[in-house]
Design an enzyme around this catalytic site. Structure first.
Site, PDB file in Angstrom:
ATOM      1  CB  SER A  83      25.929  20.905  36.402  1.00  0.00           C
ATOM      2  OG  SER A  83      25.787  21.150  35.193  1.00  0.00           O
ATOM      3  CE  LYS A 117      25.670  18.312  33.656  1.00  0.00           C
ATOM      4  NZ  LYS A 117      24.767  17.637  32.880  1.00  0.00           N
ATOM      5  CE  LYS A 152      26.234  21.767  31.611  1.00  0.00           C
ATOM      6  NZ  LYS A 152      25.467  21.134  31.148  1.00  0.00           N
ATOM      7  CG  ASP A 176      25.641  18.233  29.644  1.00  0.00           C
ATOM      8  OD1 ASP A 176      25.742  17.488  28.576  1.00  0.00           O
ATOM      9  OD2 ASP A 176      24.848  18.448  29.760  1.00  0.00           O
ATOM     10  CD  GLU A 225      24.063  15.617  30.882  1.00  0.00           C
ATOM     11  OE1 GLU A 225      25.063  15.116  31.737  1.00  0.00           O
ATOM     12  OE2 GLU A 225      23.199  15.712  30.861  1.00  0.00           O
ATOM     13  CG  ASP A 273      19.854  16.583  29.131  1.00  0.00           C
ATOM     14  OD1 ASP A 273      18.033  16.236  28.680  1.00  0.00           O
ATOM     15  OD2 ASP A 273      20.482  17.116  29.465  1.00  0.00           O
ATOM     16  CE  LYS A 295      19.076  18.126  32.316  1.00  0.00           C
ATOM     17  NZ  LYS A 295      18.433  18.567  31.195  1.00  0.00           N
ATOM     18  N   GLY A 343      19.061  18.583  35.964  1.00  0.00           N
ATOM     19  CA  GLY A 343      18.728  19.262  36.680  1.00  0.00           C
ATOM     20  C   GLY A 343      18.636  20.356  35.530  1.00  0.00           C
TER      21      GLY A 343
HETATM   22  O1  OSB Z   1      22.311  19.490  30.241  1.00  0.00           O
HETATM   23  O2  OSB Z   1      21.999  18.718  32.488  1.00  0.00           O
HETATM   24  C1  OSB Z   1      22.306  19.837  31.489  1.00  0.00           C
HETATM   25  C2  OSB Z   1      21.547  23.661  33.068  1.00  0.00           C
HETATM   26  C3  OSB Z   1      20.017  24.246  32.576  1.00  0.00           C
HETATM   27  C4  OSB Z   1      19.513  23.241  30.962  1.00  0.00           C
HETATM   28  C5  OSB Z   1      20.826  22.028  30.789  1.00  0.00           C
HETATM   29  C6  OSB Z   1      21.316  21.290  31.772  1.00  0.00           C
HETATM   30  C7  OSB Z   1      21.740  22.635  32.944  1.00  0.00           C
HETATM   31  C8  OSB Z   1      23.042  21.722  33.905  1.00  0.00           C
HETATM   32  C9  OSB Z   1      22.497  21.965  35.187  1.00  0.00           C
HETATM   33  O3  OSB Z   1      23.890  21.001  33.903  1.00  0.00           O
HETATM   34  C10 OSB Z   1      22.003  21.055  36.024  1.00  0.00           C
HETATM   35  C11 OSB Z   1      21.649  22.180  37.673  1.00  0.00           C
HETATM   36  O4  OSB Z   1      20.278  22.054  38.035  1.00  0.00           O
HETATM   37  O5  OSB Z   1      22.295  22.198  38.880  1.00  0.00           O
HETATM   38 MG    MG Z   2      22.482  17.499  30.197  1.00  0.00          MG
END
Ligand code: OSB
Ligand code: MG
Length: 368
Positions: A135, A161, A163, A188, A213, A238, A262, A290
């Protein structure tokens, strides 16, 4: 399992690089690590609530209130059979999924150690290694993003992924897609759009993304169902899915076609299994999200991603993507085929590096 003593460890760990999302940027990550002692065994769990209420309303502060004041008194000194027994005892506490999930994880770890079974075996997982991706947070510019993605590809990640947020969406994705036409790519938004502003995302439909996402707010299942009708690309939820019944309602409404699971957000691994089974019965793929976990939470994520319907790569990256030094003795590395091995020792299959733990501990609470 008679619960003799519990210690809460509030940790702050420096990330390898700042992690920026639509809800903010962090360069350190807090969590509450939970240690449950029972007859010479120590079970560990990770409460993934953040320092700030950006991703979810739970924080380390709410966990430091709810755990000692409401959840732990339900199990302290008592004989707890398993995760199901635990969840029944705390069912009267509304919400606080991450706090519950952290305690539940430590109970699974204890149970696995007591029975000599790995968490994967307890959950009924099959895979010995799971497909993973990375991510990637918001970067300074599309050019910087392409360079960052290139670096992760050189490390062996085969799914990325990105952001996104308003103003940093189509342009960023186009830049990466042009450079890497065959990459398994997804985005995401972490709830940064409304049904109206999400019209800006329509061009994403032409970039062959695996999924989009959580574009809209966490409590907007209905608007997601309206938005999904405008996209060929599957929407994935999510933040919106904090319990199995939300997953059922989202699928009934057509609010998404894929679910990110999660364990923290849904209140523990028991609920993970319920959501996994419900989606599997309807032919809906799930994948493991994650929360920048330590080795403790990462071990749990790997075990749950070994269940059969986790059919898309998880946000479970190697230890060195997150931390220079972790608090587990075990370090997770990426295999050449963009997979990570599922731990097979008893319980979570990880052990704590007490010196490393000490060095990142902000505050410790020993109960009783
Ligand atoms: O939205 O998936 C998410 C990390 C912290 C809070 C929300 C998210 C995330 C990530 C990181 O996208 C995923 C990872 O742990 O590598
Ligand atoms: Mg997410």
């Amino acid at each position: 399992m008679k619960i003799d003593q519990i210690t809460l460890h509030h940790l702050r760990m420096k990330l390898q690089a700042p992690f920026a999302t639509s809800f903010g940027s962090i360069d350190t990550r807090d969590c509450i690590l939970i240690e449950i002692n029972s007859k010479g065994l120590s079970g560990w769990g990770e409460c993934v609530a953040d320092r700030d209420p950006g991703y979810a309303w739970e924080t380390c502060g709410t966990a430091r209130h709810i755990l000692p004041d409401f959840l732990i008194p339900e199990i302290m000194g008592k004989d707890i059979q398993d995760a199901f027994d635990f969840q029944q005892r705390v069912a009267h506490v509304r919400g606080h999924q991450m706090a519950k999930a952290g305690l539940e994880m430590a109970i699974w770890d204890l149970q696995g150690q007591a029975q000599g079974l790995s968490l994967r075996d307890l959950l009924g997982g099959r895979r010995t290694r799971v497909d993973v991706g990375v991510s990637v947070g918001l970067q300074e510019s599309p050019e910087a993003l392409v360079r960052t993605v290139e670096e992760y590809l050189s490390q062996g990640y085969r799914r990325v992924k990105l952001k996104i947020k308003p103003g940093r969406d189509v342009g960023d994705v186009r830049a990466v897609r042009e450079q890497f036409p065959d990459l398994r790519l997804q985005v995401d938004a972490n709830s940064a759009y409304s049904l109206d502003t999400a019209a800006a995302l329509l061009p994403l439909d032409d970039f062959d993304l695996l999924l989009i996402e959580q574009p809209l707010a966490e409590d907007d299942l209905w608007d997601h169902s309206q938005l999904q009708k405008q996209f060929r690309t599957p929407l994935c939820l999510d933040e919106s899915i904090t319990a199995p019944r939300h997953a059922r309602q989202a699928l009934e409404m057509g609010a998404c076609r894929i679910v990110n699971i999660k364990q923290g957000r849904v209140g523990g691994l028991l609920n993970v299994v319920h959501i996994h089974d419900l989606c599997q019965a309807q032919g809906v793929p799930v994948w493991c999200g994650g929360m920048l976990e330590t080795g403790v939470g990462r071990a749990a994520n790997l075990a749950l991603a070994s269940l059969p319907n986790f059919s898309l790569p998880g946000d479970i990256s190697a230890t060195d993507r997150y931390y220079a030094e972790d608090i587990t003795n075990e370090v997770f590395t990426l295999n050449a085929d963009s997979t990570i091995d599922v731990p097979d020792g008893p319980g979570l299959g990880v052990s704590i590096d007490r010196r490393a733990l000490e060095s990142v501990t902000l505050k410790r609470l020993e109960l009783p």
